[in-house]
Design a protein around this motif. Structure first.
Motif, PDB file in Angstrom:
ATOM      1  N   ASP A  22     -14.438  83.112  11.967  1.00  0.00           N
ATOM      2  CA  ASP A  22     -15.050  82.724  13.169  1.00  0.00           C
ATOM      3  C   ASP A  22     -16.597  83.107  13.160  1.00  0.00           C
ATOM      4  OD1 ASP A  22     -15.598  82.562  15.871  1.00  0.00           O
ATOM      5  OD2 ASP A  22     -14.612  84.620  16.374  1.00  0.00           O
ATOM      6  N   PRO A  23     -17.421  81.831  13.303  1.00  0.00           N
ATOM      7  CA  PRO A  23     -18.707  82.064  13.013  1.00  0.00           C
ATOM      8  C   PRO A  23     -19.256  82.793  14.386  1.00  0.00           C
ATOM      9  CG  PRO A  23     -18.208  80.008  12.539  1.00  0.00           C
ATOM     10  CD  PRO A  23     -16.744  80.552  12.927  1.00  0.00           C
ATOM     11  N   ALA A  24     -18.866  82.567  15.591  1.00  0.00           N
ATOM     12  CA  ALA A  24     -19.534  83.085  16.946  1.00  0.00           C
ATOM     13  C   ALA A  24     -19.110  84.605  17.084  1.00  0.00           C
ATOM     14  CB  ALA A  24     -18.719  82.203  17.951  1.00  0.00           C
ATOM     15  N   ASP A  25     -17.950  85.023  16.773  1.00  0.00           N
ATOM     16  CA  ASP A  25     -17.595  86.562  17.156  1.00  0.00           C
ATOM     17  C   ASP A  25     -16.968  87.226  16.000  1.00  0.00           C
ATOM     18  OD1 ASP A  25     -18.416  86.282  20.207  1.00  0.00           O
ATOM     19  OD2 ASP A  25     -16.597  84.946  20.292  1.00  0.00           O
ATOM     20  N   ASN A  26     -16.510  86.534  15.102  1.00  0.00           N
ATOM     21  CA  ASN A  26     -16.113  87.333  13.891  1.00  0.00           C
ATOM     22  C   ASN A  26     -14.881  87.899  14.067  1.00  0.00           C
ATOM     23  OD1 ASN A  26     -16.183  87.894  11.019  1.00  0.00           O
ATOM     24  ND2 ASN A  26     -16.925  89.972  11.407  1.00  0.00           N
ATOM     25  N   CYS A  27     -14.097  87.221  14.947  1.00  0.00           N
ATOM     26  CA  CYS A  27     -12.690  87.837  15.342  1.00  0.00           C
ATOM     27  C   CYS A  27     -11.643  87.524  14.335  1.00  0.00           C
ATOM     28  CB  CYS A  27     -12.208  87.183  16.704  1.00  0.00           C
ATOM     29  SG  CYS A  27     -11.578  85.758  16.480  1.00  0.00           S
ATOM     30  N   GLU A  28     -10.616  88.451  14.366  1.00  0.00           N
ATOM     31  CA  GLU A  28      -9.575  88.388  13.493  1.00  0.00           C
ATOM     32  C   GLU A  28      -8.313  87.605  14.040  1.00  0.00           C
ATOM     33  OE1 GLU A  28      -7.131  92.109  12.240  1.00  0.00           O
ATOM     34  OE2 GLU A  28      -8.207  91.723  10.487  1.00  0.00           O
ATOM     35  N   THR A  29      -8.126  87.856  15.253  1.00  0.00           N
ATOM     36  CA  THR A  29      -6.999  87.121  16.189  1.00  0.00           C
ATOM     37  C   THR A  29      -7.483  86.225  17.331  1.00  0.00           C
ATOM     38  OG1 THR A  29      -6.149  89.224  17.243  1.00  0.00           O
ATOM     39  CG2 THR A  29      -5.219  88.480  15.161  1.00  0.00           C
ATOM     40  N   VAL A  30      -6.702  85.338  17.876  1.00  0.00           N
ATOM     41  CA  VAL A  30      -6.951  84.987  19.042  1.00  0.00           C
ATOM     42  C   VAL A  30      -5.514  84.993  19.838  1.00  0.00           C
ATOM     43  CG1 VAL A  30      -7.355  82.872  20.466  1.00  0.00           C
ATOM     44  CG2 VAL A  30      -8.761  83.144  18.206  1.00  0.00           C
ATOM     45  N   LEU A  31      -5.582  85.407  21.018  1.00  0.00           N
ATOM     46  CA  LEU A  31      -4.062  85.696  21.691  1.00  0.00           C
ATOM     47  C   LEU A  31      -4.003  84.938  22.770  1.00  0.00           C
ATOM     48  CD1 LEU A  31      -4.257  88.264  19.843  1.00  0.00           C
ATOM     49  CD2 LEU A  31      -3.035  89.370  21.502  1.00  0.00           C
ATOM     50  N   LEU A  32      -2.967  84.070  23.107  1.00  0.00           N
ATOM     51  CA  LEU A  32      -2.837  83.343  24.381  1.00  0.00           C
ATOM     52  C   LEU A  32      -1.693  84.270  25.047  1.00  0.00           C
ATOM     53  CD1 LEU A  32      -3.920  81.318  21.957  1.00  0.00           C
ATOM     54  CD2 LEU A  32      -3.097  79.619  23.843  1.00  0.00           C
ATOM     55  N   ARG A  33      -2.070  84.524  26.357  1.00  0.00           N
ATOM     56  CA  ARG A  33      -1.154  85.497  27.111  1.00  0.00           C
ATOM     57  C   ARG A  33      -0.461  84.915  28.097  1.00  0.00           C
ATOM     58  NH1 ARG A  33      -1.390  90.571  25.184  1.00  0.00           N
ATOM     59  NH2 ARG A  33      -3.467  91.175  24.265  1.00  0.00           N
ATOM     60  N   ASP A  34       0.919  85.363  28.483  1.00  0.00           N
ATOM     61  CA  ASP A  34       1.507  84.629  29.455  1.00  0.00           C
ATOM     62  C   ASP A  34       1.770  83.100  29.158  1.00  0.00           C
ATOM     63  OD1 ASP A  34       1.975  87.139  30.677  1.00  0.00           O
ATOM     64  OD2 ASP A  34       0.242  87.084  32.049  1.00  0.00           O
ATOM     65  N   VAL A  35       2.195  82.886  28.265  1.00  0.00           N
ATOM     66  CA  VAL A  35       2.554  81.496  27.846  1.00  0.00           C
ATOM     67  C   VAL A  35       3.555  80.816  28.382  1.00  0.00           C
ATOM     68  CG1 VAL A  35       2.621  79.852  25.948  1.00  0.00           C
ATOM     69  CG2 VAL A  35       1.386  81.801  25.729  1.00  0.00           C
ATOM     70  N   ALA A  36       2.978  79.951  29.409  1.00  0.00           N
ATOM     71  CA  ALA A  36       4.245  79.177  30.036  1.00  0.00           C
ATOM     72  C   ALA A  36       4.735  77.951  29.248  1.00  0.00           C
ATOM     73  CB  ALA A  36       3.663  78.662  31.614  1.00  0.00           C
TER      74      ALA A  36
END
Length: 134
Positions: A34-48
């Motif tokens: 992740d070039p922008a934030d160097n994150c490890e995970t992306v979470l999508l919450r309350d997925v409908a």
């Protein structure tokens, strides 16, 4: 007509795995770069509703198209996703009236369509580094 806006903080994110927890309604994308934030995970919450098309070994997101959708627009988003080849079904009763309609646009690999309450990037130490909320 649904009005999408691009979110460049998701440009060039490479994810290598997907996990869905139906009880918590959380979709987790495992990130290797992740070039922008160097994150490890992306979470999508309350997925409908969500669908992932053409998932492969390496999936690079070109950008994120996102729209804040009122309850009257939820089905229109599902219909749009189906026109693009997704097999997506709206949950009977989403918890919130307003949701995010998100399309992870691929540079290569998978396209993700999702209706959710929020999309959040998390660092290796579990801290939220960026979020978009309905």
């Amino acid at each position: 007509m649904i009005g999408f806006k691009g979110d460049e903080r998701f440009a060039d994110v490479e994810f290598v795995g997907i996990r869905y927890e139906p009880v918590r309604q959380v979709l987790t994308l495992l990130v290797s770069s992740d070039p922008a934030d160097n994150c490890e995970t992306v979470l999508l919450r309350d997925v409908a509703a969500f669908d992932v098309i053409h998932f492969m070994r390496q999936n690079v997101v070109h950008y994120l198209d996102i729209a804040r959708l009122a309850v009257t627009e939820h089905q229109a988003f599902v219909d749009l996703a189906r026109k693009e080849g997704a097999s997506i079904t709206l949950a009977a009763n989403p918890d919130r009236d307003e949701l995010l309609g998100a399309v992870f646009v691929p540079a290569n690999g998978a396209t993700i369509f999702a209706l959710c309450r929020s999309i959040e990037k998390y660092s290796k130490d579990g801290q939220s580094v960026y979020s978009v909320t309905a």
